[in-house]
Design a protein around this motif. Sequence first.
Motif, PDB file in Angstrom:
ATOM      1  N   TYR A 123      32.900  45.197  27.023  1.00 15.45           N
ATOM      2  CA  TYR A 123      33.973  44.299  27.489  1.00 15.45           C
ATOM      3  C   TYR A 123      33.283  43.108  28.126  1.00 15.45           C
ATOM      4  N   LEU A 125      33.775  39.760  29.950  1.00 16.06           N
ATOM      5  CA  LEU A 125      34.597  38.792  30.671  1.00 16.06           C
ATOM      6  C   LEU A 125      33.717  37.887  31.542  1.00 16.06           C
ATOM      7  N   THR A 126      32.785  38.498  32.281  1.00 12.49           N
ATOM      8  CA  THR A 126      31.998  37.779  33.291  1.00 12.49           C
ATOM      9  C   THR A 126      31.043  36.759  32.656  1.00 12.49           C
ATOM     10  N   GLY A 131      32.619  35.227  37.933  1.00  9.75           N
ATOM     11  CA  GLY A 131      32.723  36.683  38.056  1.00  9.75           C
ATOM     12  C   GLY A 131      34.099  37.020  38.589  1.00  9.75           C
ATOM     13  N   SER A 132      34.231  36.964  39.927  1.00 13.55           N
ATOM     14  CA  SER A 132      35.549  37.232  40.521  1.00 13.55           C
ATOM     15  C   SER A 132      36.572  36.207  40.039  1.00 13.55           C
ATOM     16  N   PHE A 156      25.928  39.927  32.550  1.00 11.46           N
ATOM     17  CA  PHE A 156      26.136  41.258  33.157  1.00 11.46           C
ATOM     18  C   PHE A 156      27.031  42.156  32.292  1.00 11.46           C
ATOM     19  N   ILE A 157      26.827  42.153  30.996  1.00  8.85           N
ATOM     20  CA  ILE A 157      27.729  42.953  30.152  1.00  8.85           C
ATOM     21  C   ILE A 157      27.142  44.344  29.891  1.00  8.85           C
ATOM     22  N   THR A 158      27.872  45.355  30.359  1.00  7.91           N
ATOM     23  CA  THR A 158      27.440  46.746  30.161  1.00  7.91           C
ATOM     24  C   THR A 158      27.513  47.092  28.674  1.00  7.91           C
ATOM     25  N   THR A 209      22.568  46.286  30.783  1.00 10.20           N
ATOM     26  CA  THR A 209      23.394  45.211  31.351  1.00 10.20           C
ATOM     27  C   THR A 209      22.775  43.917  30.836  1.00 10.20           C
ATOM     28  N   ILE A 361      26.760  50.162  42.702  1.00  7.80           N
ATOM     29  CA  ILE A 361      27.382  49.293  41.690  1.00  7.80           C
ATOM     30  C   ILE A 361      28.890  49.541  41.579  1.00  7.80           C
ATOM     31  N   ILE A 364      30.998  47.114  43.117  1.00  9.19           N
ATOM     32  CA  ILE A 364      30.851  45.722  42.651  1.00  9.19           C
ATOM     33  C   ILE A 364      31.553  45.458  41.318  1.00  9.19           C
ATOM     34  N   TYR A 365      31.296  46.354  40.322  1.00  7.99           N
ATOM     35  CA  TYR A 365      31.811  45.937  39.001  1.00  7.99           C
ATOM     36  C   TYR A 365      33.294  46.294  38.777  1.00  7.99           C
ATOM     37  N   GLU A 366      33.817  45.697  37.707  1.00  2.83           N
ATOM     38  CA  GLU A 366      35.267  45.741  37.383  1.00  2.83           C
ATOM     39  C   GLU A 366      36.123  45.269  38.563  1.00  2.83           C
ATOM     40  N   THR A 368      35.106  43.381  42.445  1.00  7.34           N
ATOM     41  CA  THR A 368      34.479  43.877  43.679  1.00  7.34           C
ATOM     42  C   THR A 368      35.554  44.502  44.569  1.00  7.34           C
ATOM     43  N   GLU A 370      36.166  43.699  47.540  1.00  4.77           N
ATOM     44  CA  GLU A 370      36.904  42.632  48.239  1.00  4.77           C
ATOM     45  C   GLU A 370      38.093  42.213  47.364  1.00  4.77           C
ATOM     46  N   LEU A 374      42.256  42.291  47.947  1.00  6.73           N
ATOM     47  CA  LEU A 374      43.176  41.161  47.712  1.00  6.73           C
ATOM     48  C   LEU A 374      44.333  41.591  46.808  1.00  6.73           C
TER      49      LEU A 374
END
Length: 393
Positions: A123, A125-126, A131-132, A156-158, A209, A361, A364-366, A368, A370, A374
């Motif tokens: 997937y 996206l980033t 990122g966010s 940063f794609i897994t 990654t 991790i 952080i991923y999918e 963060t 924070e 929100l």
Amino acid sequence: MPWEPLTDEQLEIRDLVRTIARERVAPRAAEIDESHEFPWDVVELFREHGIFGLLFDEEHGGTGTGTLLALIAIEEVSKVCATSGLILAVQELGSLGLKLAGTAEQKARFLPSLVSGEVLAAYALTEAGSGSDSAAMGTTARRDGDEYVLDGSKRFITNAAVAGLYTVFAKTDPQAGHSGISAFVVESGTSGFEVARLEPKMGIAGSTTGELTFDGARIPATNLLGDEGEGFRIAMRVLDRSRPGVAAQGLGIAQGATDYALEYARTRETMGKPIAEHQLIAGKLADMETRCEAARGLLYRFGRMVDDGADDTELTKASAMAKLYCTDAAMDVTTEAVQILGGYGYIKEYPVERMMRDAKITQIYEGTNEIQRLVIAREMLKESRAFLLAGLA
Ligand SMILES: Cc1cc2nc3c(=O)[nH]c(=O)nc-3n(C[C@H](O)[C@H](O)[C@H](O)COP(=O)(O)OP(=O)(O)OC[C@H]3O[C@@H](n4cnc5c(N)ncnc54)[C@H](O)[C@@H]3O)c2cc1C
């Protein structure tokens, strides 16, 4: 009989995955971490036992056993190896765009090889600068006859370099903000599409990654998911359903660390008794177990909501809460596990050191944690709780 919320069928499948994880994956976990090599043997194991099928409906060749059981499978594997648990979580993440927005033709074309695990998914996206704030992406897709031409890069794609199929987000209308984003299926081997580099990292060492580059990459127009401009909505719908996969990974790591620390504390003696009998250590074990069980409550609730057909609008907050709580628990619990093992917790001979690095991790991923906060607060603000203020002037 101990109280058990799962059905007999769910228990049978959970126990199968648990046995495979303990007997076949656990002995490989330290080597995978040490070698930083993608564990194709674990993929082969999942293929042989039809484990990827747990992520898919019967009509596409999967088991049709639902979301709760898929999350339990990720949890069970992650208890022993977070890199291997991630293989399942990302197969789901990379397939969800097709499941949610694919046409019957696209599903028939792509899903069977994902169900069997013959092809791995990713997937994308980033980007380096987004990122966010994913809507700030710079990758573009221009329609040219029967094709789209992709230019830009993803970071940063897994599963970079091991996936055969990537769900890629790009701007078909760069001036239109969120509503200018579209979603595409891009197959590995597409000319102009390359994996430019793989990142060395702190944990989940066996997972790749990487940076993807698109330099005039041409893909058939039939690989557009949904309509042009629907990509951002698809990306968010995917994340609502995939984040619990990361939550399951976090919970698995936390429970694995708790189980290990418990056994260690039972046998390690100081001042004439097992450290588990010192109240400060017993208190840590009790807190770790309680965090895991509370996390499991939120995660399984999400699985049941999906299996019971809850509306998409209800999933956003439930998904973010499960991701936030399970992954914060993973970090706190693994840190305490290292503490319980004392000096031994810090050295590589013992698995809690790896578990603590792997846990990070998940916060952080999918999205963060924070961002999860929100999302939860935004959903709360949509709710009406005015009755609590009744009677106040
Ligand atoms: C190992 C790994 C695997 C990954 N796999 C994938 C993948 O498969 N596919 C994919 O698309 N992406 C993937 N990612 C990317 C990951 O999802 C992003 O790194 C993550 O969403 C954060 O984006 P960022 O790194 O740009 O940080 P930034 O967005 O720059 O954020 C930096 C910090 O600021 C905080 N922050 C940002 N905005 C706000 C705000 N509005 N309010 C409060 N705090 C804020 C963040 O929480 C963070 O602490 C992966 C990343 C890693 C490291």
